[in-house]
Design a protein around this motif. Structure first.
Motif, PDB file in Angstrom:
ATOM      1  N   UNK A 100       0.897  -1.496  -0.116  1.00 32.82           N
ATOM      2  CA  UNK A 100      -0.082  -0.013  -0.209  1.00 32.82           C
ATOM      3  C   UNK A 100       0.833   1.350   0.240  1.00 32.82           C
ATOM      4  N   UNK A 101       0.319   2.366  -0.588  1.00 34.99           N
ATOM      5  CA  UNK A 101       1.178   3.589  -0.628  1.00 34.99           C
ATOM      6  C   UNK A 101       1.061   4.337   0.702  1.00 34.99           C
ATOM      7  N   UNK A 102       2.107   4.568   1.351  1.00 35.13           N
ATOM      8  CA  UNK A 102       2.389   5.194   2.531  1.00 35.13           C
ATOM      9  C   UNK A 102       1.424   6.743   2.549  1.00 35.13           C
ATOM     10  N   UNK A 103       1.883   7.336   1.543  1.00 33.10           N
ATOM     11  CA  UNK A 103       1.355   8.811   1.145  1.00 33.10           C
ATOM     12  C   UNK A 103      -0.118   8.847   1.344  1.00 33.10           C
ATOM     13  N   UNK A 104      -0.814   7.887   0.944  1.00 29.28           N
ATOM     14  CA  UNK A 104      -2.137   7.804   1.152  1.00 29.28           C
ATOM     15  C   UNK A 104      -2.530   7.071   2.491  1.00 29.28           C
ATOM     16  N   UNK A 105      -2.104   6.010   2.918  1.00 29.92           N
ATOM     17  CA  UNK A 105      -2.545   5.264   4.219  1.00 29.92           C
ATOM     18  C   UNK A 105      -2.246   6.285   5.348  1.00 29.92           C
ATOM     19  N   UNK A 106      -1.298   7.072   5.594  1.00 32.24           N
ATOM     20  CA  UNK A 106      -0.806   7.884   6.732  1.00 32.24           C
ATOM     21  C   UNK A 106      -1.966   8.994   7.003  1.00 32.24           C
ATOM     22  N   UNK A 107      -2.783   9.307   5.904  1.00 27.43           N
ATOM     23  CA  UNK A 107      -3.838  10.232   6.243  1.00 27.43           C
ATOM     24  C   UNK A 107      -5.078   9.579   6.259  1.00 27.43           C
ATOM     25  N   UNK A 108      -5.080   8.165   5.690  1.00 32.35           N
ATOM     26  CA  UNK A 108      -6.336   7.577   5.528  1.00 32.35           C
ATOM     27  C   UNK A 108      -6.346   6.180   6.272  1.00 32.35           C
ATOM     28  N   UNK A 109      -6.379   6.201   7.651  1.00 26.60           N
ATOM     29  CA  UNK A 109      -6.113   4.981   8.192  1.00 26.60           C
ATOM     30  C   UNK A 109      -7.238   3.861   7.771  1.00 26.60           C
ATOM     31  N   UNK A 110      -8.354   4.196   7.595  1.00 26.19           N
ATOM     32  CA  UNK A 110      -9.364   3.348   7.246  1.00 26.19           C
ATOM     33  C   UNK A 110      -9.154   2.410   5.752  1.00 26.19           C
ATOM     34  N   UNK A 111      -8.029   2.980   5.382  1.00 23.27           N
ATOM     35  CA  UNK A 111      -7.407   2.219   3.888  1.00 23.27           C
ATOM     36  C   UNK A 111      -6.705   0.777   4.214  1.00 23.27           C
ATOM     37  N   UNK A 112      -6.483   0.655   5.576  1.00 22.49           N
ATOM     38  CA  UNK A 112      -5.778  -0.363   5.860  1.00 22.49           C
ATOM     39  C   UNK A 112      -6.641  -1.293   6.714  1.00 22.49           C
ATOM     40  N   UNK A 113      -6.410  -2.534   6.694  1.00 23.41           N
ATOM     41  CA  UNK A 113      -7.579  -3.580   7.190  1.00 23.41           C
ATOM     42  C   UNK A 113      -6.674  -4.459   8.063  1.00 23.41           C
ATOM     43  N   UNK A 114      -5.586  -4.265   8.502  1.00 15.36           N
ATOM     44  CA  UNK A 114      -5.132  -5.125   9.426  1.00 15.36           C
ATOM     45  C   UNK A 114      -4.400  -4.293  10.529  1.00 15.36           C
ATOM     46  N   UNK A 115      -4.767  -4.501  11.894  1.00 17.88           N
ATOM     47  CA  UNK A 115      -4.423  -3.711  12.829  1.00 17.88           C
ATOM     48  C   UNK A 115      -4.069  -4.541  14.100  1.00 17.88           C
ATOM     49  N   UNK A 116      -2.937  -4.103  14.790  1.00 16.12           N
ATOM     50  CA  UNK A 116      -2.719  -4.387  15.954  1.00 16.12           C
ATOM     51  C   UNK A 116      -3.645  -4.297  17.268  1.00 16.12           C
ATOM     52  N   UNK A 117      -3.475  -4.760  18.332  1.00 16.38           N
ATOM     53  CA  UNK A 117      -4.507  -4.347  19.309  1.00 16.38           C
ATOM     54  C   UNK A 117      -4.308  -3.300  19.961  1.00 16.38           C
ATOM     55  N   UNK A 118      -3.306  -2.367  19.776  1.00 11.87           N
ATOM     56  CA  UNK A 118      -3.244  -1.142  20.307  1.00 11.87           C
ATOM     57  C   UNK A 118      -2.358  -1.145  21.547  1.00 11.87           C
ATOM     58  N   UNK A 119      -1.414  -0.005  21.852  1.00 10.10           N
ATOM     59  CA  UNK A 119      -0.762  -0.120  23.355  1.00 10.10           C
ATOM     60  C   UNK A 119      -0.808   1.295  23.577  1.00 10.10           C
ATOM     61  N   UNK A 120      -1.046   1.482  24.749  1.00  8.21           N
ATOM     62  CA  UNK A 120      -1.220   2.799  25.632  1.00  8.21           C
ATOM     63  C   UNK A 120      -0.074   3.478  25.916  1.00  8.21           C
ATOM     64  N   UNK A 121       0.077   4.859  25.641  1.00  9.45           N
ATOM     65  CA  UNK A 121       1.188   5.704  25.913  1.00  9.45           C
ATOM     66  C   UNK A 121       0.591   6.695  26.871  1.00  9.45           C
ATOM     67  N   UNK A 122       1.231   6.743  28.101  1.00 11.15           N
ATOM     68  CA  UNK A 122       0.607   7.882  28.909  1.00 11.15           C
ATOM     69  C   UNK A 122       1.910   8.937  29.418  1.00 11.15           C
ATOM     70  N   UNK A 123       1.812  10.159  29.187  1.00  5.71           N
ATOM     71  CA  UNK A 123       2.780  10.952  29.284  1.00  5.71           C
ATOM     72  C   UNK A 123       2.684  11.851  30.713  1.00  5.71           C
TER      73      UNK A 123
END
Length: 125
Positions: A100-123
């Motif tokens: 996939x093209x990054x220049x599109x994906x970085x602004x369109x998250x829904x263009x990607x269909x495989x996601x990690x579970x997410x990890x929380x960052x607290x500052x």
């Protein structure tokens, strides 16, 4: 395709943190990092293109975050430096089953269909 993320946690303001994302062995279609703060839309942070490995960064993290890949085990990293309050949120790595093209994906998250579970960052200050 399953993505396994790790490395989130608490970090002091101005501190450093490294996130990891492990796709299945042999998966090479590119990889992107996104984040989502509470009450805000998901935001593209960094993306590595399939093939030449060119990396794109959002303006909000350019110069502070570094995306890389360990070619030996295909693990992707997001090194966060000089962390700011606005860097807090849930971080996701994401990819697709085809290159996939990054220049599109970085602004369109829904263009990607495989996601990690997410990890929380607290500052904290």
């Amino acid at each position: 395709v399953q993505l396994v993320e790790s490395g989130g946690g608490a970090v002091n303001l101005g501190g450093s943190l490294r996130l990891s994302c492990a796709p299945p062995e042999g998966h090479h279609t590119g990889m992107a990092w996104f984040r989502q703060a509470s009450g805000k839309a998901r935001e593209g942070v960094a993306c590595m293109d399939y093939g030449d490995g060119e990396i794109f960064y959002s303006e909000s993290v350019k110069g502070r975050f570094t995306m890389s890949r360990n070619d030996a085990d295909n693990t992707y990293y997001l090194q966060m430096e000089n962390v700011k309050d606005e860097d807090a949120g849930v971080y996701y790595c994401a990819t697709d089953r085809v290159p996939f093209p990054c220049q599109i994906a970085i602004n369109s998250p829904m263009s990607l269909d495989v996601w990690g579970q997410g990890t929380q960052v607290t500052v904290s200050s």
